[in-house]
Design a protein around this motif. Structure first.
Motif, PDB file in Angstrom:
ATOM      1  N   SER A 291      -7.412   1.097   4.543  1.00 22.32           N
ATOM      2  CA  SER A 291      -8.579  -0.167   4.855  1.00 22.32           C
ATOM      3  C   SER A 291      -8.334  -1.322   5.537  1.00 22.32           C
ATOM      4  N   VAL A 292      -7.945  -1.760   4.380  1.00 21.39           N
ATOM      5  CA  VAL A 292      -7.931  -3.199   4.596  1.00 21.39           C
ATOM      6  C   VAL A 292      -7.049  -3.888   5.723  1.00 21.39           C
TER       7      VAL A 292
ATOM      8  N   ARG B 211       0.860   4.656   1.587  1.00 22.20           N
ATOM      9  CA  ARG B 211       0.444   5.155   2.868  1.00 22.20           C
ATOM     10  C   ARG B 211      -0.194   6.646   2.474  1.00 22.20           C
TER      11      ARG B 211
ATOM     12  N   GLU C 255      -7.765   5.838  12.289  1.00 26.15           N
ATOM     13  CA  GLU C 255      -8.333   4.905  11.583  1.00 26.15           C
ATOM     14  C   GLU C 255      -7.803   2.949  12.490  1.00 26.15           C
TER      15      GLU C 255
ATOM     16  N   SER D 202      -7.537  -2.043   8.611  1.00 27.52           N
ATOM     17  CA  SER D 202      -8.714  -1.438  10.288  1.00 27.52           C
ATOM     18  C   SER D 202      -9.411  -1.810  10.690  1.00 27.52           C
ATOM     19  N   ARG D 203      -9.925  -3.065   9.874  1.00 32.00           N
ATOM     20  CA  ARG D 203     -11.147  -4.199  10.104  1.00 32.00           C
ATOM     21  C   ARG D 203     -10.672  -4.847  11.875  1.00 32.00           C
TER      22      ARG D 203
ATOM     23  N   ARG E 231      -3.752   9.888  10.350  1.00 35.26           N
ATOM     24  CA  ARG E 231      -4.993   9.025   9.818  1.00 35.26           C
ATOM     25  C   ARG E 231      -3.832   7.771  10.343  1.00 35.26           C
TER      26      ARG E 231
ATOM     27  N   ARG F 109       0.990  -1.380   0.045  1.00 30.19           N
ATOM     28  CA  ARG F 109       0.041   0.215  -0.175  1.00 30.19           C
ATOM     29  C   ARG F 109       1.400   1.422  -0.403  1.00 30.19           C
TER      30      ARG F 109
ATOM     31  N   ASP G 295      -5.733   7.448   0.643  1.00 30.79           N
ATOM     32  CA  ASP G 295      -7.136   7.876   1.513  1.00 30.79           C
ATOM     33  C   ASP G 295      -7.017   6.830   1.879  1.00 30.79           C
ATOM     34  N   ASP G 296      -6.870   5.742   1.074  1.00 25.98           N
ATOM     35  CA  ASP G 296      -7.819   4.306   1.528  1.00 25.98           C
ATOM     36  C   ASP G 296      -6.589   3.305   1.600  1.00 25.98           C
TER      37      ASP G 296
END
Length: 327
Positions: free
Chosen positions: A58-59, A51, A84, A61-62, A80, A49, A54-55
């Motif tokens: 996301s992978v 950094r 997040e 953050s769960r 961020r 990724r 913006d996303d």
């Protein structure tokens, strides 16, 4: 030690690589998120990724992480990440560059720091210290359980900058009858081996050590470093200190970069830049190996590296210095 679920943000080379390798060796569940300029060790999960997107997180953050280890220098990335991600403990790798002045030996963690950078991205390396302060502030504001480590100069295997490896390499590969060195051999020097820093970072992640800590090696002198460099190189070539005016005439700079003599700064106000008081860190488990071992590891890396060296004198630089001295 119970397995720790660790997310390592940024860095698959040098310090990041050492952290990843040791985390796997300790049996931890490791995920590395980075652009991926190098491979991660077997047993680690890797997520590619950028950094700056913006996303980017996301992978990850769960998930709930036992510890996040972040190496970033960009405040926007740090802000961020703490906003997040969900973690029990946060480890942030900062820098001695956060301190406001370097005119005294081994300053401690309570010493004044520069103002934090207001923006999300530093414009250039002159804002590095301010950017790291802003990152520190972001971590403290969101995670009461945090370790902030203000690292000194990192050396040893994988030191792409060449600062720790240049002198051992040059003694092992002289371009003439002497090795040129800075004029001030009493200049204070401290280095921390990348493996020692990585080991302590992981201990802090495992034990959820809370606080801000300086981390570097024992303070010594440039003269002592040069003697060790000559020894690990198995060299009988003598060192020759070059007067400051001759270095300036030849366009030779200090500390790092092309056409430079590392581990020395020619500005008196920065004389103690590399030294730090590490009393607090050592009380919490930081252990550093003899400098000779770090220089040996750096030399082995230098002898095998294929990419250009970023620090030190080339043979052409040294020939130019010899011609000036004979003129």
């Amino acid at each position: 030690m119970e397995d720790v679920k660790i997310l390592l943000l940024g860095g698959t080379v040098f310090l990041g690589s050492a952290i990843a390798s040791q985390a796997i060796a300790r049996g931890h569940d490791l995920t590395c998120l980075a652009r991926g300029s190098a491979e991660v060790p077997d047993g680690a999960a890797f997520i590619s990724r950028d950094r700056e997107r913006d996303d980017a997180l996301s992978v990850v953050s769960r998930h709930r992480w036992d510890s996040v280890i972040d190496l970033t220098r960009q405040p926007g990335q740090a802000r961020r990440a703490v906003r997040e991600l969900d973690a029990t403990h946060w480890v942030f790798v900062s820098s001695l560059n956060v301190y406001r002045a370097f005119d005294r030996l081994e300053q401690d963690e309570d010493s004044p720091t520069v103002e934090p950078l207001g923006g999300d991205v530093m414009a250039d390396m002159t804002e590095y210290g301010s950017a790291k302060v802003a990152c520190e502030d972001a971590v403290r504001a969101r995670y009461p359980s945090h370790t902030i480590i203000r690292s000194g100069l990192i050396g040893g295997a994988g030191d792409w900058s060449g600062r720790s490896g240049y002198y051992p390499w040059r003694f092992a590969n002289p371009s003439g009858p002497e090795v040129f060195v800075p004029p001030d051999l009493s200049f204070p020097v401290a280095l921390i081996d990348v493996e020692d820093l990585a080991a302590w970072l992981l201990t802090c992640a495992e034990q959820r050590t809370v606080g801000t800590f300086n981390a570097t090696g024992v303070t010594t002198t440039l003269s002592a470093v040069l003697a060790l460099a000559q020894s690990v190189a198995g060299s009988s070539v003598p060192a020759m200190a070059v007067p400051d005016d001759a270095l300036k005439e030849a366009g030779i700079s200090s500390w790092m970069g092309p056409s430079s003599l590392p581990l020395w700064i020619d500005d008196p106000s920065w004389r103690y830049f590399a030294t730090l008081d590490t009393t607090r860190a050592r009380a919490r488990g930081l252990d550093t190996r003899p400098l000779e071992q770090t220089l040996t590891a750096a030399l082995n890396y230098e002898q095998e590296r294929s990419e250009p060296r970023h620090t030190g004198l080339t043979s052409d630089d040294e020939h130019r210095l010899r011609n000036l001295s004979e003129a």
